[in-house]
Design a protein around this motif. Sequence first.
Motif, PDB file in Angstrom:
ATOM      1  N   LYS A 112      -2.497  -6.897  -3.134  1.00 14.58           N
ATOM      2  CA  LYS A 112      -1.892  -5.607  -2.752  1.00 14.58           C
ATOM      3  C   LYS A 112      -0.666  -5.780  -1.861  1.00 14.58           C
ATOM      4  CE  LYS A 112      -5.459  -3.711  -4.766  1.00 14.58           C
ATOM      5  NZ  LYS A 112      -5.359  -3.278  -6.177  1.00 14.58           N
ATOM      6  N   TRP A 135       2.616  -5.516  -2.263  1.00 12.93           N
ATOM      7  CA  TRP A 135       3.453  -4.998  -3.340  1.00 12.93           C
ATOM      8  C   TRP A 135       4.919  -5.417  -3.242  1.00 12.93           C
ATOM      9  CZ3 TRP A 135       0.501  -4.002  -7.068  1.00 12.93           C
ATOM     10  CH2 TRP A 135      -0.747  -3.409  -6.878  1.00 12.93           C
ATOM     11  N   TYR A 166       4.857  -1.600 -10.837  1.00 16.20           N
ATOM     12  CA  TYR A 166       5.032  -0.205 -10.427  1.00 16.20           C
ATOM     13  C   TYR A 166       3.867   0.651 -10.916  1.00 16.20           C
ATOM     14  CZ  TYR A 166       9.807  -1.205  -8.928  1.00 16.20           C
ATOM     15  OH  TYR A 166      10.902  -1.695  -8.279  1.00 16.20           O
ATOM     16  N   GLN A 180       0.965   0.675  -8.696  1.00 11.48           N
ATOM     17  CA  GLN A 180       1.205   1.436  -7.466  1.00 11.48           C
ATOM     18  C   GLN A 180       1.323   2.938  -7.757  1.00 11.48           C
ATOM     19  OE1 GLN A 180       4.148  -0.632  -4.668  1.00 11.48           O
ATOM     20  NE2 GLN A 180       4.580  -1.686  -6.606  1.00 11.48           N
ATOM     21  N   GLN A 203       3.518   4.354  -9.482  1.00  6.20           N
ATOM     22  CA  GLN A 203       4.917   4.781  -9.565  1.00  6.20           C
ATOM     23  C   GLN A 203       5.310   4.778 -11.050  1.00  6.20           C
ATOM     24  OE1 GLN A 203       7.582   2.795  -6.757  1.00  6.20           O
ATOM     25  NE2 GLN A 203       5.851   2.269  -5.434  1.00  6.20           N
TER      26      GLN A 203
END
Length: 872
Positions: free
Chosen positions: A698, A700, A736, A739, A741
Amino acid sequence: MLPKTNDTQLICVWLDNQLLRSEEYLNAQEELQTLFETFQSFNNSDDCTDFITEYSDIKIVLIISNVLGKLIIPLIHSCKQIQSIYIFYSNKSISDDWTNDFCKIKGIFNDFQLLCEEFKPHTIESEENLTGISFLSCSDDINRQDPSFMYFQLLKDIIFNDTLEESEEETKLNMINYCQKACADSQISLKILDDFRKSFIPELSILWYTKECFLFKMLNKALWTPEPDVIYRLRYFLRHLHGQISIYAQSQRDHLSKMIVYRGQSMSTNEIEKLKKNIGGFLSFNNFLSTSFNRRVAETFLFGCPSGVLFEMEIDPTIQKFPFVNTKELTYLGDSDFEQELLFSIGSVFRILKIEKQNHFYRVRLKLSDDVDERLANYAMITREETRTTHSFLSLLKLMDELGQYGSVDRFAQMLEDDIGISLNLNLRGSILHMFGIIYLKRGQYKDSLDYFDRSLNVYLTFLSADSAKLSPTYACIGSVHSRQSNYDKALTFFQLALDCQTNSVEPNISSLIYYTQNIAHTYSSIGKNNEALDYYKRVLQLQKQYLGDNDPSIATTCSSISTLCLRQGDFMDALTYMMQSGSSRSNDHSASLDPNAAADSSIQSGNHALSKENYEEALKHFQHALELQHQFLLPNHPSLSETNHRIAKVYYKQNRFEESLPFYLKTLEIEQNSLANEHPSIATTYRNISKVYAGLKRWSDAEKYAFKAVEQLRKSSEPDQNTLAWLIFHVGSIYHQQHQYEKALIHYEEALQLHRLYSPDDDASLAGAYHRTGDAYYQLNRYETALVHFQKTLDIESKTLSDNAQTIAHTYSSLAATYLHLRQYEDALVAADQAIHQLRKTLPENHPEVVKLRDKSDAIKQRQQSDRFIY
């Protein structure tokens, strides 16, 4: 009167009788006074000569004008107190040709500042450090020698012995041409070189070495690093010097007794710390080693050294492995005042007995040693046989390949273009071009690799027929380059050519037949042609059992590959049968006990087998054992070490042990960056793997950074594989996606899919997952119509490429059902849900949790449909 001291002093003496002295002249004298503990200036030749001859326990650096030098140096050159002479111009009209006759003259200057630079501590230190020292003991076992020792011994053996197809005149010409370029800015060196060209004879090799001219420095610098390309260029002199030392060593050895010699040496603080930590271990002097019987003489070389070492060496003349000669007994070196030295040939090994601090230096006791690490010696012997040829150029390329040391390959390539002798020997030239192709292939420079293989083939075809079995390796290598570039049709063409040449030969090589058949099988597997791949793998298996025996370890690897293909096609019974065969075919490889490389490979095969069965702890044990073995015989940046580190990292990653996986992936990257070409695609793959680990942790920002690095790395290539590039871009999107996104993810997903549409077949099985992942991103953004298109594309590919009972098809139907539900297309949603249940029931029982979950989903769709009908 000069004060006497217990230690021999190094004194700077300046002699010049000119009356008008410039500011630069006076500044130079002032600066030299700060560089030398004792500085004496004279303007009278008699006074200067008296000073030089009065003291026997001093060493003098004499700086003298060219006017006085021409008169005085012939009279005082033989004085043993004079260590070196430097000349400055006081009258530029006088020729300096006379200086060629005096070996103690080290330089001629018309710039006082440059003259002073010669004596600054950093200059003295850099010159002394040309004596290369290698610590040979491993940190965990001082009696085990480091692989760097083996590398240098192999390098030395090749230079001295692989000479059958070399011409003495050509090697001399090669050396002179190289030295002319290297010394182009030094008229003095060029004059010495011209003298060498005209007058050198092998019997005077030691005399030429003791002149300490440019040749001395150039040779020792090349040996210290070592620089294989420079060593090769200087091989003419290197061979004769070693040969003469060996001849005299043999004649002198019988009347020598045990002795002690000394050497003063500048060493860095780090090297001194290594000495302290390696008491009882080994060190090697890579270059020709000059030592003195006089301790005080050796100590003079410590002048100006910020950290000096005095080596005190115990020499047993019964040790014949490393030749040495007492130069005092060589009558052609001069009169009886010539300093008595023991000169060792390159690569002499000593055991470190003791180190202790003296006033301003360390005293280190050494003992000449012929102790060997038997296992490393056995591996060296095997490697030597692999690299032995009739020409040192080709042998050095093979050594470069065997040990993964590619740093000088480009310089060797340039040397080839300049070597007329090699160009006239077609068979040798073809072999050398082929070897360059292999090295550039391993470095990931595919364009260069293909160019060399093509050139090699063209050379061979001038004296071989196109179907000659001798061309099989070249055809196969050309196929490998095309395969790495995803040009699979061309790859198959050349692999088949290689196989046909061997098959149709009078005495086909069985190992080659197996290898070329494996290449074809692997290529078909890579492009999803499973039936063709299975056919060729089964041919491989038949050949292995027929010629290698049922217990050969390679059979296990083939059975494992067949099992994987059977699984792809949904043939579970055959997959299980071959998987069981792969386990039963594993046996101990007896050759591994002699060859640590074979032992490591055996452990890696066992690890791969355990990994294929998801037995992670067993796989880890085998891979770690392989890495431990490789550290014992491979150099630190060998590509095989990166591959084994990668395997260990992969095992940890598959268990979600991300913290443990990360250092092994980072080590993989470090080795690849030091051993592979800057644009090698494997580095991009490692960046992606590191990104995946950071995603698992994690972290990122790090995951994104390395994902982008992977894309940038592949784009460094002049012709990057577009499908691989697409997958790396897709990986950025997946970071992404994880996450949430989704908009950013879709930018990269669509870019990747666009590349896939241009460069991949529509029904490429690997694209099913990409379309499904993209569909999910659209689904999460409530863009259900677009998600539906991608899920449908996923289903189309899976239906064409997967077995009829593949469970992943059920998951795609489930995604379609959810999307139809959001679009309120209830009938389509129910059909998709029922299809998902039907697909799972082909392999799972009715009460399986996944089947139950899908039935619940189907019921929920029906309820939603009824609810909507009630509302509307």
